[in-house]
Design a protein around this motif. Structure first.
Motif, mmCIF file in Angstrom:
data_model
loop_
_atom_site.group_PDB
_atom_site.id
_atom_site.type_symbol
_atom_site.label_atom_id
_atom_site.label_comp_id
_atom_site.label_asym_id
_atom_site.label_seq_id
_atom_site.Cartn_x
_atom_site.Cartn_y
_atom_site.Cartn_z
ATOM 1 N N VAL A 122 -25.952 7.257 -31.599
ATOM 2 C CA VAL A 122 -25.364 5.931 -31.752
ATOM 3 C C VAL A 122 -26.154 4.959 -30.887
ATOM 4 O O VAL A 122 -26.293 5.164 -29.663
ATOM 5 C CB VAL A 122 -23.877 5.927 -31.331
ATOM 6 N N ASN A 123 -26.673 3.916 -31.505
ATOM 7 C CA ASN A 123 -27.461 2.928 -30.764
ATOM 8 C C ASN A 123 -26.562 2.061 -29.888
ATOM 9 O O ASN A 123 -25.409 1.788 -30.257
ATOM 10 C CB ASN A 123 -28.235 2.030 -31.731
ATOM 11 N N PRO A 124 -27.062 1.625 -28.726
ATOM 12 C CA PRO A 124 -26.263 0.722 -27.867
ATOM 13 C C PRO A 124 -25.910 -0.554 -28.622
ATOM 14 O O PRO A 124 -26.702 -1.068 -29.413
ATOM 15 C CB PRO A 124 -27.210 0.424 -26.695
ATOM 16 N N GLY A 125 -24.695 -1.040 -28.397
ATOM 17 C CA GLY A 125 -24.273 -2.285 -29.044
ATOM 18 C C GLY A 125 -23.847 -2.103 -30.496
ATOM 19 O O GLY A 125 -23.863 -3.073 -31.259
ATOM 20 N N THR A 126 -23.475 -0.901 -30.875
ATOM 21 C CA THR A 126 -23.049 -0.656 -32.257
ATOM 22 C C THR A 126 -21.722 -1.371 -32.527
ATOM 23 O O THR A 126 -20.786 -1.294 -31.742
ATOM 24 C CB THR A 126 -22.892 0.855 -32.515
ATOM 25 N N GLN A 127 -21.662 -2.064 -33.669
ATOM 26 C CA GLN A 127 -20.468 -2.810 -34.040
ATOM 27 C C GLN A 127 -19.538 -1.963 -34.909
ATOM 28 O O GLN A 127 -19.979 -1.082 -35.654
ATOM 29 C CB GLN A 127 -20.854 -4.077 -34.814
ATOM 30 N N SER A 128 -18.241 -2.233 -34.827
ATOM 31 C CA SER A 128 -17.277 -1.549 -35.690
ATOM 32 C C SER A 128 -17.561 -1.921 -37.144
ATOM 33 O O SER A 128 -17.791 -3.085 -37.459
ATOM 34 C CB SER A 128 -15.851 -1.956 -35.319
ATOM 35 N N GLY A 129 -17.571 -0.931 -38.023
ATOM 36 C CA GLY A 129 -17.897 -1.163 -39.427
ATOM 37 C C GLY A 129 -19.351 -0.903 -39.766
ATOM 38 O O GLY A 129 -19.730 -0.964 -40.938
#
Length: 299
Positions: free
Chosen positions: A244-251
């Motif tokens: 999971v990349n840093p700053g991943t947004q929901s959705g």
């Protein structure tokens, strides 16, 4: 082929109205539906019989033929054509046919059927030995979502027969396959009918299927979404590690190529798996954690 009394199956009289036919069918269909009676082979057979009876008796044309010809109703058009040909043939030889006020006599009618089905008749030597194809059978089979993922063999009891077939991986919901020769018996050595099986595939609590692609929602905590990190998900073919990349947004979505459902009758080909991240907001924070979030909010 044995005679099947559709009126008896639905529990109605022969003079039942269309409304009574429909009401009887709905009541019995609910009672014997596979979803109400899982793994009950007897209920599945009853459900098929009720559907077959309704298909005939709810159709005015089919019902008329069934009432007149009984088990041979599907061959009504051929019978009528053969009778006309026989009548013309008799007239051509100078013969006379006597009909009562109600049409042909019972003996004429019986003699005609005897000749059509090999009973034989004496006289002109022009006995017809017409061959007729057996009727097709239709059946519905419930299939587990995970079972549809793999090629496997399964046994079914359909119309009183036990059959074992190979179900290819990737078969779709509502898809129908044909089993040649497993329908009704032919008449006068005519070919058997075919069996058409329609598959009802249940839903899965984790995966949504669209064609050969799968869709899956994965919950990740807030800290992994903000800082990044590795997670593990369970696919239908095994566990997979994702970063999971840093700053991943929901959705946010990621595609895992070849991790979807098998492509029907294309061995080794698979659809894709689409993973949607759902970020979980932490609950029941301690006072210290709340202070830290407050500090972050002012930066």
């Amino acid at each position: 082929m044995a005679f099947i009394d559709y009126y008896q199956i639905l529990g109605i009289a022969k003079n039942a109205t269309e409304k009574e036919v429909k009401a009887a069918y709905r009541k019995l269909a609910r009672k014997h539906h596979p979803d109400v009676n899982p793994n009950d082979k007897n209920a599945q057979q009853k459900f098929q019989e009720v559907n077959e009876a309704n298909e005939v008796l709810s159709d005015p044309d089919k019902r008329k033929k069934y009432d007149q010809y009984g088990k041979d109703w599907k061959h009504a058009d051929q019978f009528e054509s053969a009778k006309k040909s026989q009548n013309s043939s008799s007239a051509g030889y100078g013969g006379q046919r006597r009909n009562s006020d109600f049409g042909e006599s019972e003996s004429d009618y019986s003699d005609f059927f005897a000749s059509m089905f090999g009973g034989g008749s004496q006289g002109s030597g022009r006995t017809s030995q017409a061959k007729f194809r057996g009727q097709d059978f239709n059946a519905e089979v419930q299939l587990n979502f995970r079972d549809a993922y793999r090629t496997h063999q399964q046994s079914f009891n359909i119309n009183g027969k036990n059959i074992r077939i190979t179900i290819p991986a990737g078969i779709d919901h509502a898809q129908t396959i044909k089993i040649k020769g497993y329908g009704g018996l032919g008449v006068n050595n005519g070919p058997n009918g075919d069996l058409y099986i329609t598959f009802n595939i249940g839903n899965d609590p984790e995966f949504k299927r669209v064609g050969s692609d799968l869709y899956f929602q994965k919950k990740i905590d807030l800290y992994t979404a903000v800082l990044g990190g590795d997670i593990q998900i369970e696919t239908l073919s095994g566990k997979v590690k994702l970063h999971v990349n840093p700053g991943t947004q929901s959705g946010s979505k990621v595609k895992l190529k070849g991790k979807g459902f098998p492509v029907y009758k294309k061995e080794g080909e698979f659809g894709d798996l689409f993973v949607t991240y759902q970020i979980q907001i932490p609950e029941s924070l301690t006072e210290r954690q709340k202070e830290l979030f407050m500090e972050l909010s002012t930066l």
